[in-house]
Design an enzyme around this catalytic site. Structure first.
Site, PDB file in Angstrom:
ATOM      1  N   ASP A 139      26.947  30.673  29.513  1.00  0.00           N
ATOM      2  CA  ASP A 139      27.113  31.921  30.190  1.00  0.00           C
ATOM      3  C   ASP A 139      28.351  32.670  29.683  1.00  0.00           C
ATOM      4  O   ASP A 139      29.316  32.007  29.729  1.00  0.00           O
ATOM      5  CB  ASP A 139      27.147  31.672  31.598  1.00  0.00           C
ATOM      6  CG  ASP A 139      27.314  33.280  32.638  1.00  0.00           C
ATOM      7  OD1 ASP A 139      26.147  33.863  32.753  1.00  0.00           O
ATOM      8  OD2 ASP A 139      28.313  33.515  32.545  1.00  0.00           O
TER       9      ASP A 139
ATOM     10  N   TYR B 132      34.666  39.051  28.907  1.00  0.00           N
ATOM     11  CA  TYR B 132      35.543  37.782  29.165  1.00  0.00           C
ATOM     12  C   TYR B 132      36.391  37.690  27.690  1.00  0.00           C
ATOM     13  O   TYR B 132      37.265  36.793  27.329  1.00  0.00           O
ATOM     14  CB  TYR B 132      34.398  36.578  28.980  1.00  0.00           C
ATOM     15  CG  TYR B 132      33.806  36.296  30.287  1.00  0.00           C
ATOM     16  CD1 TYR B 132      33.885  37.075  31.475  1.00  0.00           C
ATOM     17  CD2 TYR B 132      32.572  35.499  30.432  1.00  0.00           C
ATOM     18  CE1 TYR B 132      33.188  37.198  32.554  1.00  0.00           C
ATOM     19  CE2 TYR B 132      32.030  35.315  31.540  1.00  0.00           C
ATOM     20  CZ  TYR B 132      32.263  36.291  32.557  1.00  0.00           C
ATOM     21  OH  TYR B 132      31.387  35.976  33.707  1.00  0.00           O
TER      22      TYR B 132
ATOM     23  N   LYS C 257      26.552  39.448  29.241  1.00  0.00           N
ATOM     24  CA  LYS C 257      26.545  40.708  30.052  1.00  0.00           C
ATOM     25  C   LYS C 257      26.896  41.971  29.574  1.00  0.00           C
ATOM     26  O   LYS C 257      28.031  41.771  28.934  1.00  0.00           O
ATOM     27  CB  LYS C 257      27.372  40.328  31.269  1.00  0.00           C
ATOM     28  CG  LYS C 257      27.033  39.045  31.838  1.00  0.00           C
ATOM     29  CD  LYS C 257      27.395  38.484  33.145  1.00  0.00           C
ATOM     30  CE  LYS C 257      27.600  36.988  33.468  1.00  0.00           C
ATOM     31  NZ  LYS C 257      28.590  36.323  32.877  1.00  0.00           N
TER      32      LYS C 257
ATOM     33  N   HIS D  89      26.342  43.776  34.516  1.00  0.00           N
ATOM     34  CA  HIS D  89      27.530  42.700  34.935  1.00  0.00           C
ATOM     35  C   HIS D  89      27.539  43.207  36.524  1.00  0.00           C
ATOM     36  O   HIS D  89      28.021  42.111  37.394  1.00  0.00           O
ATOM     37  CB  HIS D  89      28.458  42.728  34.147  1.00  0.00           C
ATOM     38  CG  HIS D  89      29.259  41.729  34.280  1.00  0.00           C
ATOM     39  ND1 HIS D  89      30.180  41.281  33.137  1.00  0.00           N
ATOM     40  CD2 HIS D  89      29.821  40.771  35.168  1.00  0.00           C
ATOM     41  CE1 HIS D  89      30.908  40.251  33.534  1.00  0.00           C
ATOM     42  NE2 HIS D  89      30.743  39.786  34.769  1.00  0.00           N
TER      43      HIS D  89
HETATM   44  N1  LIG Z   1      28.740  37.807  37.127  1.00  0.00           N
HETATM   45  C1  LIG Z   1      29.969  37.645  37.465  1.00  0.00           C
HETATM   46  O1  LIG Z   1      30.402  38.800  37.998  1.00  0.00           O
HETATM   47  C2  LIG Z   1      30.760  36.325  37.318  1.00  0.00           C
HETATM   48  C3  LIG Z   1      32.218  36.227  37.897  1.00  0.00           C
HETATM   49  C4  LIG Z   1      32.813  35.008  37.998  1.00  0.00           C
HETATM   50  C5  LIG Z   1      32.091  34.068  36.817  1.00  0.00           C
HETATM   51  N2  LIG Z   1      31.250  34.195  36.344  1.00  0.00           N
HETATM   52  C6  LIG Z   1      30.737  33.187  35.606  1.00  0.00           C
HETATM   53  O2  LIG Z   1      30.436  32.052  36.478  1.00  0.00           O
HETATM   54  C7  LIG Z   1      31.055  30.893  35.833  1.00  0.00           C
HETATM   55  C8  LIG Z   1      31.796  29.900  37.107  1.00  0.00           C
HETATM   56  O3  LIG Z   1      32.709  30.837  37.706  1.00  0.00           O
HETATM   57  P1  LIG Z   1      34.223  30.510  37.482  1.00  0.00           P
HETATM   58  O4  LIG Z   1      34.501  30.173  36.103  1.00  0.00           O
HETATM   59  O5  LIG Z   1      34.849  31.580  38.169  1.00  0.00           O
HETATM   60  O6  LIG Z   1      34.584  29.249  38.622  1.00  0.00           O
HETATM   61  P2  LIG Z   1      34.250  27.962  38.765  1.00  0.00           P
HETATM   62  O7  LIG Z   1      33.127  27.346  38.039  1.00  0.00           O
HETATM   63  O8  LIG Z   1      33.860  28.014  40.253  1.00  0.00           O
HETATM   64  O9  LIG Z   1      35.617  27.089  38.683  1.00  0.00           O
HETATM   65  C9  LIG Z   1      36.137  26.702  37.665  1.00  0.00           C
HETATM   66  C10 LIG Z   1      37.464  26.108  37.983  1.00  0.00           C
HETATM   67  O10 LIG Z   1      37.177  24.795  38.359  1.00  0.00           O
HETATM   68  C11 LIG Z   1      37.643  23.591  37.413  1.00  0.00           C
HETATM   69  N3  LIG Z   1      36.569  22.543  37.432  1.00  0.00           N
HETATM   70  C12 LIG Z   1      35.565  22.358  36.976  1.00  0.00           C
HETATM   71  N4  LIG Z   1      35.029  21.532  36.975  1.00  0.00           N
HETATM   72  C13 LIG Z   1      35.675  20.597  37.773  1.00  0.00           C
HETATM   73  C14 LIG Z   1      35.508  19.448  38.260  1.00  0.00           C
HETATM   74  N5  LIG Z   1      34.655  18.643  38.142  1.00  0.00           N
HETATM   75  N6  LIG Z   1      36.653  18.797  38.956  1.00  0.00           N
HETATM   76  C15 LIG Z   1      37.561  19.583  39.308  1.00  0.00           C
HETATM   77  N7  LIG Z   1      37.828  21.164  38.879  1.00  0.00           N
HETATM   78  C16 LIG Z   1      36.925  21.260  38.110  1.00  0.00           C
HETATM   79  C17 LIG Z   1      37.821  24.397  36.298  1.00  0.00           C
HETATM   80  O11 LIG Z   1      39.096  23.774  35.401  1.00  0.00           O
HETATM   81  P3  LIG Z   1      39.095  23.356  33.948  1.00  0.00           P
HETATM   82  O12 LIG Z   1      38.346  24.542  33.229  1.00  0.00           O
HETATM   83  O13 LIG Z   1      40.624  23.407  33.558  1.00  0.00           O
HETATM   84  O14 LIG Z   1      38.550  22.006  33.760  1.00  0.00           O
HETATM   85  C18 LIG Z   1      38.142  25.875  36.703  1.00  0.00           C
HETATM   86  O15 LIG Z   1      39.488  25.990  36.884  1.00  0.00           O
HETATM   87  C19 LIG Z   1      32.160  31.724  34.821  1.00  0.00           C
HETATM   88  O16 LIG Z   1      32.788  30.737  34.009  1.00  0.00           O
HETATM   89  C20 LIG Z   1      31.255  32.725  34.627  1.00  0.00           C
HETATM   90  O17 LIG Z   1      30.526  32.264  33.155  1.00  0.00           O
HETATM   91  C21 LIG Z   1      30.409  35.418  36.534  1.00  0.00           C
END
Ligand SMILES: NC(=O)c1ccc[n+]([C@@H]2O[C@H](COP(=O)([O-])OP(=O)(O)OC[C@H]3O[C@@H](n4cnc5c(N)ncnc54)[C@H](OP(=O)(O)O)[C@@H]3O)[C@@H](O)[C@H]2O)c1
Length: 278
Positions: free
Chosen positions: A44, A49, A78, A111
């Site tokens: 994704d 980004y 997106k 988005h």
């Molecule tokens: N459509 C939208 O508006 C929207 C908004 C936000 C996000 N998104 C999408 O959703 C995806 C996921 O959301 P997010 O990136 O906001 O947050 P998330 O996946 O909830 O959290 C990511 C964080 O958690 C850490 N992490 C990952 N796996 C872990 C584990 N097994 N143990 C401990 N910590 C862990 C990562 O650290 P490290 O990377 O340092 O390992 C990073 O700091 C995004 O990357 C994006 O693709 C979409």
């Protein structure tokens, strides 16, 4: 990899790799490549980004090192709010494809709804044209509320296959979830780990200890067991591996309910009825 079936009959992996807050660079290239090597088939990204070039390079290197084909992967990007409007959509799509070094996307999302209903409807109609011309495999939305979807569905010729929204144990969005199920639109979660915050929750830690799994694995499994597509982000090789090791167990109904009960309807991201991208 477990798949979910869309209202148009196409399928998507239930688990993928998120890439938000990682800019273009070798870290991201290697993370995407590693993810493909350890079994991820869905990635994704988004124009905003500013990392589609590195995601594309990681895909290219991952395909080369595994011998997989492009069709084995499911790639999502997106469209950002500044590219809304019928005259902008195709150009933005082509730029995204060029950066990703791809000739089609599996899923392209609006988005955010933004605050201009007429504009998101016009934008959706431009996406429908690209979909009907076979240029995009699936089209969907992100961050749409029930009311915003109602407005879109009144005029849509093509129903969105998915709505990617904030979803985690303290924001379970039960009303939106029931609405999407009723409309046969898949729910996909963003920030499933609450950027790490929910991994420190005592209830989640207790359940993790019981299953001999990590808190992240419990949250990811809770998404899958509640029929929500999940895209945890990590650029840490060991976590990328950990986050996909969730297909050898299931949560009991009771434990799913315990996690559901953590809901506080608390967002960490913007309110979709107000956010205009600025
Ligand atoms: N459509 C939208 O508006 C929207 C908004 C936000 C996000 N998104 C999408 O959703 C995806 C996921 O959301 P997010 O990136 O906001 O947050 P998330 O996946 O909830 O959290 C990511 C964080 O958690 C850490 N992490 C990952 N796996 C872990 C584990 N097994 N143990 C401990 N910590 C862990 C990562 O650290 P490290 O990377 O340092 O390992 C990073 O700091 C995004 O990357 C994006 O693709 C979409």
């Amino acid at each position: 990899m477990k798949q979910i079936t869309f209202n148009n009959g196409n399928q998507m992996p239930m688990l993928g790799l998120g890439t938000f807050r990682v800019s273009d660079g070798e870290t991201l290239v290697q993370s995407v490549k590693h993810a493909i090597e350890v079994g991820y088939r869905s990635i994704d990204t988004a124009m905003i980004y500013d990392n589609e070039s590195s995601v594309g390079q990681g895909i290219k290197e991952g395909l080369a090192s595994t011998g997989l084909q492009r069709e084995d992967l499911f790639i999502t990007s997106k469209l950002w709010l500044t590219d809304y409007g019928k005259e902008n959509v195709e150009k933005a799509y082509l730029t995204t494809l060029e950066k990703l070094q791809l000739d089609y996307l599996d899923l392209y999302l609006m988005h955010w709804p933004g605050t201009d209903e007429a504009l998101f409807i016009e934008t959706w109609q431009a996406l429908e044209k690209l979909y009907e011309a076979g240029k995009i495999k699936n089209i969907g939305v992100s961050n749409f509320t029930e009311a915003q979807l109602e407005a879109l569905l009144k005029v849509a010729k093509v129903k969105p296959v998915i709505n990617q929204v904030e979803y985690h144990p303290v924001l379970t969005q039960q009303s939106l979830k029931a609405y999407l199920k009723n409309q046969d639109i898949v729910m996909e979660s963003w920030s499933p780990l609450m950027n790490g915050e929910i991994l420190k929750n005592d209830t989640i830690i207790d359940i993790a200890n019981k299953y001999k799994k990590s808190p992240a694995q419990i949250i990811i499994r809770w998404n899958i067991d509640t029929d929500v597509v999940v895209i945890p982000k990590s650029v840490t090789a060991s976590r990328i591996e950990e986050n996909i090791e969730v297909f050898d167990f299931e949560l009991t109904k009771e434990d799913i309910e315990v996690i559901n009960a953590l809901n506080e309807e608390r967002r960490i991201g913007p309110d979709p009825t107000e956010f205009d991208g600025k």
